[in-house]
Write an enzyme that holds these catalytic residues in place. Structure first.
Site, PDB file in Angstrom:
ATOM      1  N   CYS A  20      38.950   9.156  10.635  1.00  0.00           N
ATOM      2  CA  CYS A  20      37.906  10.181  10.771  1.00  0.00           C
ATOM      3  C   CYS A  20      36.724   9.828   9.871  1.00  0.00           C
ATOM      4  CB  CYS A  20      38.445  11.562  10.421  1.00  0.00           C
ATOM      5  SG  CYS A  20      38.724  11.856   8.667  1.00  0.00           S
ATOM      6  N   CYS A  74      37.145  10.276   6.041  1.00  0.00           N
ATOM      7  CA  CYS A  74      37.967   9.287   5.358  1.00  0.00           C
ATOM      8  C   CYS A  74      37.268   7.928   5.308  1.00  0.00           C
ATOM      9  CB  CYS A  74      39.326   9.166   6.029  1.00  0.00           C
ATOM     10  SG  CYS A  74      40.417  10.541   5.616  1.00  0.00           S
ATOM     11  N   ASP A 100      67.519  45.283 -37.654  1.00  0.00           N
ATOM     12  CA  ASP A 100      68.870  45.595 -37.194  1.00  0.00           C
ATOM     13  C   ASP A 100      68.862  46.905 -36.421  1.00  0.00           C
ATOM     14  OD1 ASP A 100      69.860  43.317 -38.352  1.00  0.00           O
ATOM     15  OD2 ASP A 100      70.480  44.307 -40.204  1.00  0.00           O
TER      16      ASP A 100
END
Length: 527
Positions: free
Chosen positions: A21, A24, A332
């Site tokens: 294409c 690309c 605690d």
């Protein structure tokens, strides 16, 4: 101006003839600016064909002067469909045309809009099929051979990355369709995974040639990951590759498909405090409430915890999947946290709602405080991840003030405890207490008792207010823990002593000054 020059003609003609294409072709010719990639496919193809037919070095595109025509998401052509229908597409399979297709982009936007997330920007990530790297490698070798005939060279790094081209094409489209900017620093991420089942076996020959590159890994369905394929392509010799894989690649019959679309929001951090002066703290008023769920061998020992009393409300309001609770130290179960409270933060994982007015935050805080008389929080605020680091750093540097009710086996008078008031910066050695030895490594820790203040109660009881270094075990400093803490209150007074009640009164950690300004800056960016 048209992005290709005369020296690109041979490469462009070769790639076009094998079904590549136009976008690309630009990538393989090193076109690294955005405008050409954004043009419609048919327009690009038409101009490329004109360029290859003309003898001029450059061709002025009418669509580029004036500026390129803007394409919309609905108008983006699926170029690979056109190529495949013409029996082409040998190299371009799963590349720009098919991946940036109209349907896939619309699906992404629909998924985002239906996700229910609040966001004012987004970051976009994409994962392409690993076999695409193989086909691209074949195309590179083809172009490399052609350029070698002209005494030119093309390195793999000279090719514009597919992800870059994809970003240039799709980011403006997503931004326009969703009405928010694309921002690499956004907490909201949209990720898309593409697949191309037809060519999935294109990678398999690499495993026979480079078996050490393909090893099973946890959470990976296939050994043919993109990283593994790239590692193999870097190792394989060109002649071996050309023997195993066609160059150019075979023409595909199907286009790329979207395998997965995911939306996720980065963690949001919430902190709070109790009293007016510092934010990011909680107070605990119960002597029967753990900081975190108390579960032993799968059995819950107490009904709730500090983190649950706070986090349950936040989860619901922020519509988050889960949370992580952290604090500067812990008390605690039978210890109260009073005074200015204990710094804490909650990480809310993948929240769907992140924007709140100051009034909504105040209402949320009030809802938490009204839900239980065991805890209180105040000044809940969004904070940055860096703020948590400041809190943890300060945990090692802070000091604390405690109040303890102490019992002695021998009868005492007021004069018997007054000497403790004069002791300053008492150095003690504490071997890991027996009660925490199952979860803490055995070690001797040096700590400092900065000051003590006594209040006589009766001949067997007195109150001790003490300021200590972070990490001091107060209970063990009182009773000695069978000689594991030296010196201790018992040894100093020559009595057997024990602690009946303990309260944390002041936590001297000024972490909010650091994160408040950071949060204000970050919050402004998020909005």
């Amino acid at each position: 101006m048209f992005p290709l020059t005369e020296e690109n003609k041979h490469v462009a003609q070769l790639l076009l003839s094998t079904g590549t294409c136009p976008r690309c072709i630009f990538r393989f010719c090193g076109v690294d600016f955005h405008a050409p990639y954004k043009l419609p496919y048919k327009e690009l193809l038409n101009e490329l064909q004109k360029f290859l037919e003309t003898e001029k070095d450059e061709l002025i595109l009418e669509v580029m002067n004036p500026p390129p025509k803007k394409i919309r998401l609905q108008e983006l052509e699926d170029s690979i469909d056109n190529l495949s229908q013409n029996g082409e597409g040998r190299i371009s399979v799963s590349q720009d045309g098919s991946i940036a297709s109209k349907n896939s982009n619309l699906n992404v936007c629909q998924k985002v809009e239906a996700s229910g997330f609040e966001f004012t920007s987004l970051v976009f990530s994409v994962s392409f099929p690993p076999q695409l790297s193989v086909r691209e490698h074949a195309a590179w070798l083809l172009v490399k051979q052609e350029m070698g005939k002209q005494s030119l060279s093309l390195g793999r790094d000279d090719i514009v990355q597919l992800k870059e081209a994809y970003k240039w094409i799709t980011h403006p489209l997503f931004s326009e369709e969703l009405g928010v900017p694309i921002d690499g620093k956004s907490l909201f991420e949209v990720s898309v995974v593409f697949a191309h089942p037809e060519t999935v076996e294109d990678c398999h020959f690499l495993a026979a040639i480079c078996p050490d590159c393909f090893k099973p890994a946890k959470n990976k369905q296939s050994v043919f990951t993109r990283m593994a394929v790239m590692k193999a392509l870097n190792k394989i010799k060109e002649e071996d590759f050309l023997k195993q894989f066609p160059c150019p690649p075979n023409s595909p019959k199907a286009v790329c498909t979207v395998l997965e679309i995911e939306c996720a929001h980065g963690a949001v951090f919430v902190a709070g405090c109790l009293i007016v002066s510092f934010s990011g703290r909680y107070n605990k008023y119960s002597r029967n409430l753990p900081q975190t769920p108390w579960i032993i061998d799968g059995e819950r020992k107490l009904e709730s915890s500090v983190e649950e009393l706070i986090s349950d409300h936040l989860l619901a309001v922020f519509k988050a999947e889960s949370f992580n609770f952290s604090s500067s130290g812990r008390e605690d179960v039978d210890v109260r946290t009073l005074g200015n409270g204990r710094p804490f933060a909650i990480e809310l994982v993948n929240p769907h709602r992140v924007h709140f007015t100051s009034q909504e935050i105040k209402e949320l805080q009030q809802k938490i405080n009204n839900s239980s008389n065991k805890i209180q929080v105040r000044d809940l605020q969004l904070v940055t991840r860096e703020a948590i680091g400041h809190m943890k750093e300060g945990e090692e540097e802070k000091t604390k003030t405690y109040s303890a009710l102490i019992w002695t086996d021998k009868a005492i008078q007021k004069k018997d405890i007054e000497f403790l008031n004069d002791i300053k910066d008492l150095k003690i050695d504490q071997k890991t207490p027996l009660r925490v030895l199952h979860r803490r490594p055995l070690a001797v820790r040096a700590r400092v008792i900065h000051s003590m203040e006594t209040q006589y109660v009766d001949e067997h009881h007195f109150r001790l207010r003490l300021k200590t270094q972070a990490g001091t075990y107060i209970k063990e400093f009182v009773h000695g823990d069978f000689g594991r803490t030296k010196p201790n209150i018992g040894s100093l007074m020559n009595v057997t002593a024990d602690i009946l009640e303990l309260d944390v009164e002041v936590n001297h950690l000024l972490w909010n000054a650091h994160w408040q300004s950071e949060f204000n800056q970050s919050y402004a960016l998020w909005h």
